[in-house]
Design a protein around this motif. Structure first.
Motif, PDB file in Angstrom:
ATOM      1  N   VAL A  27      42.607 -32.400 -11.870  1.00 31.90           N
ATOM      2  CA  VAL A  27      41.517 -33.287 -11.468  1.00 31.90           C
ATOM      3  C   VAL A  27      40.378 -33.109 -12.461  1.00 31.90           C
ATOM      4  O   VAL A  27      40.079 -31.988 -12.886  1.00 31.90           O
ATOM      5  CB  VAL A  27      41.030 -32.978 -10.039  1.00 31.90           C
ATOM      6  CG1 VAL A  27      39.830 -33.848  -9.673  1.00 31.90           C
ATOM      7  CG2 VAL A  27      42.157 -33.188  -9.030  1.00 31.90           C
ATOM      8  N   ARG A  28      39.746 -34.204 -12.863  1.00 34.58           N
ATOM      9  CA  ARG A  28      38.632 -34.184 -13.815  1.00 34.58           C
ATOM     10  C   ARG A  28      37.368 -34.670 -13.121  1.00 34.58           C
ATOM     11  O   ARG A  28      37.392 -35.649 -12.376  1.00 34.58           O
ATOM     12  CB  ARG A  28      38.947 -35.100 -14.999  1.00 34.58           C
ATOM     13  CG  ARG A  28      37.845 -35.189 -16.063  1.00 34.58           C
ATOM     14  CD  ARG A  28      38.248 -36.201 -17.130  1.00 34.58           C
ATOM     15  NE  ARG A  28      37.427 -36.117 -18.318  1.00 34.58           N
ATOM     16  CZ  ARG A  28      36.285 -36.787 -18.522  1.00 34.58           C
ATOM     17  NH1 ARG A  28      35.834 -37.599 -17.564  1.00 34.58           N
ATOM     18  NH2 ARG A  28      35.611 -36.654 -19.644  1.00 34.58           N
ATOM     19  N   ILE A  29      36.252 -33.995 -13.395  1.00 33.50           N
ATOM     20  CA  ILE A  29      34.949 -34.391 -12.865  1.00 33.50           C
ATOM     21  C   ILE A  29      33.941 -34.424 -14.001  1.00 33.50           C
ATOM     22  O   ILE A  29      33.831 -33.463 -14.765  1.00 33.50           O
ATOM     23  CB  ILE A  29      34.447 -33.410 -11.782  1.00 33.50           C
ATOM     24  CG1 ILE A  29      35.359 -33.444 -10.548  1.00 33.50           C
ATOM     25  CG2 ILE A  29      33.014 -33.739 -11.385  1.00 33.50           C
ATOM     26  CD1 ILE A  29      34.976 -32.422  -9.484  1.00 33.50           C
ATOM     27  N   GLU A  30      33.208 -35.529 -14.131  1.00 34.73           N
ATOM     28  CA  GLU A  30      32.052 -35.596 -15.010  1.00 34.73           C
ATOM     29  C   GLU A  30      30.818 -35.363 -14.148  1.00 34.73           C
ATOM     30  O   GLU A  30      30.519 -36.172 -13.261  1.00 34.73           O
ATOM     31  CB  GLU A  30      31.949 -36.964 -15.692  1.00 34.73           C
ATOM     32  CG  GLU A  30      32.907 -37.143 -16.844  1.00 34.73           C
ATOM     33  CD  GLU A  30      32.763 -38.509 -17.514  1.00 34.73           C
ATOM     34  OE1 GLU A  30      33.345 -38.682 -18.593  1.00 34.73           O
ATOM     35  OE2 GLU A  30      32.085 -39.391 -16.950  1.00 34.73           O
ATOM     36  N   ALA A  31      30.127 -34.273 -14.378  1.00 30.39           N
ATOM     37  CA  ALA A  31      28.949 -33.922 -13.586  1.00 30.39           C
ATOM     38  C   ALA A  31      27.693 -34.296 -14.366  1.00 30.39           C
ATOM     39  O   ALA A  31      27.337 -33.623 -15.331  1.00 30.39           O
ATOM     40  CB  ALA A  31      28.953 -32.436 -13.245  1.00 30.39           C
TER      41      ALA A  31
ATOM     42  N   PHE B 213      23.564 -30.968  -9.118  1.00 32.27           N
ATOM     43  CA  PHE B 213      24.151 -30.831  -7.785  1.00 32.27           C
ATOM     44  C   PHE B 213      25.667 -30.999  -7.813  1.00 32.27           C
ATOM     45  O   PHE B 213      26.405 -30.228  -7.195  1.00 32.27           O
ATOM     46  CB  PHE B 213      23.512 -31.835  -6.831  1.00 32.27           C
ATOM     47  CG  PHE B 213      22.012 -31.799  -6.831  1.00 32.27           C
ATOM     48  CD1 PHE B 213      21.324 -30.590  -6.735  1.00 32.27           C
ATOM     49  CD2 PHE B 213      21.268 -32.962  -6.956  1.00 32.27           C
ATOM     50  CE1 PHE B 213      19.936 -30.544  -6.744  1.00 32.27           C
ATOM     51  CE2 PHE B 213      19.892 -32.940  -6.972  1.00 32.27           C
ATOM     52  CZ  PHE B 213      19.214 -31.728  -6.868  1.00 32.27           C
ATOM     53  N   SER B 214      26.153 -32.009  -8.549  1.00 37.30           N
ATOM     54  CA  SER B 214      27.604 -32.198  -8.643  1.00 37.30           C
ATOM     55  C   SER B 214      28.243 -31.063  -9.438  1.00 37.30           C
ATOM     56  O   SER B 214      29.362 -30.642  -9.144  1.00 37.30           O
ATOM     57  CB  SER B 214      27.929 -33.559  -9.266  1.00 37.30           C
ATOM     58  OG  SER B 214      27.268 -33.743 -10.497  1.00 37.30           O
ATOM     59  N   ALA B 215      27.534 -30.527 -10.434  1.00 39.78           N
ATOM     60  CA  ALA B 215      28.051 -29.380 -11.187  1.00 39.78           C
ATOM     61  C   ALA B 215      28.198 -28.165 -10.274  1.00 39.78           C
ATOM     62  O   ALA B 215      29.184 -27.421 -10.357  1.00 39.78           O
ATOM     63  CB  ALA B 215      27.121 -29.050 -12.353  1.00 39.78           C
TER      64      ALA B 215
END
Length: 210
Positions: free
Chosen positions: A161-165, A169-171
């Motif tokens: 799964v990939r997340i761009e923060a 807060f999302s980081a």
């Protein structure tokens, strides 16, 4: 006492797709750190088709309160190694004039995600956008949406799964859930948009192998 809400996949009903799109766009325009400082706001018309295409993959997740109102969404879509090699992002950099989208293009080029995943990993589920209504923040909704996204990733045989923060807060949520940071761009060092106010000091990319 834990707040009461339910999670489920976004359906393909046109009415629900439009409701999710409007919710996500409103939260993005009001609260996204980059958008609040950019002189060129990303309008729904610029990204609407892109987000609808993501929703039609049937991998996105809703959080609903007891009355059935949307309190959070996670817009998720598959990305494949073979497609990334020929098309690094959905927007054409030659025709993209918006600073935020130019920044996203830059990060996509520079994070070298596929080089940091096993060669056997050919499919990644990306959490494109996670939006939570302001009165429900701090109650674990984003964490729950992300965990649900991971479960959906496993059902699609995605290997990560990939997340761009774009926000601090999302980081924080990504790190709490064991995601590995693979790229960081301090906002003071980028040229595409004005820098958001603290605590949003940089944009980060995280991955989590499943």
């Amino acid at each position: 006492m834990q707040p009461n809400y339910t999670l489920r996949a976004v359906t393909l009903e046109e009415k629900e797709i439009q409701a999710v799109l409007q919710f996500a766009t409103r939260i993005f325009e009001e609260d996204e750190p980059l958008n609040t400082v950019s002189q060129s706001l990303v309008d729904a018309s610029d990204i609407g088709e892109h987000l609808i295409a993501i929703l039609r993959q049937s991998l996105s997740v809703l959080a609903l309160d007891d009355g059935g109102e949307i309190i959070g969404v996670s817009l998720n879509g598959l990305i494949k190694r073979e497609e990334a090699e020929t098309n690094n992002f959905e927007f054409d950099p030659k025709t993209c004039e918006d600073g935020i989208l130019q920044l996203l293009l830059h990060v996509r080029r520079e994070d070298k995600m596929w080089d940091k995943l096993p060669k056997t990993c050919n499919t990644v589920l990306e959490l494109h956008m996670c939006a939570v209504r302001s009165d429900w923040r701090g109650k674990g909704v984003m964490t729950a949406l992300t965990k649900k996204t991971e479960r959906m990733a496993r059902t699609t045989c995605a290997a990560a799964v990939r997340i761009e923060a774009t926000s601090a807060f999302s980081a924080k949520v990504a790190e709490k859930l064991g995601y590995k940071e693979i790229y960081r761009l301090p906002y003071k060092d980028q040229i595409y948009t004005p820098s958001p106010a603290p605590p949003h000091l940089d944009m980060r990319v995280y991955i989590k192998e499943l």
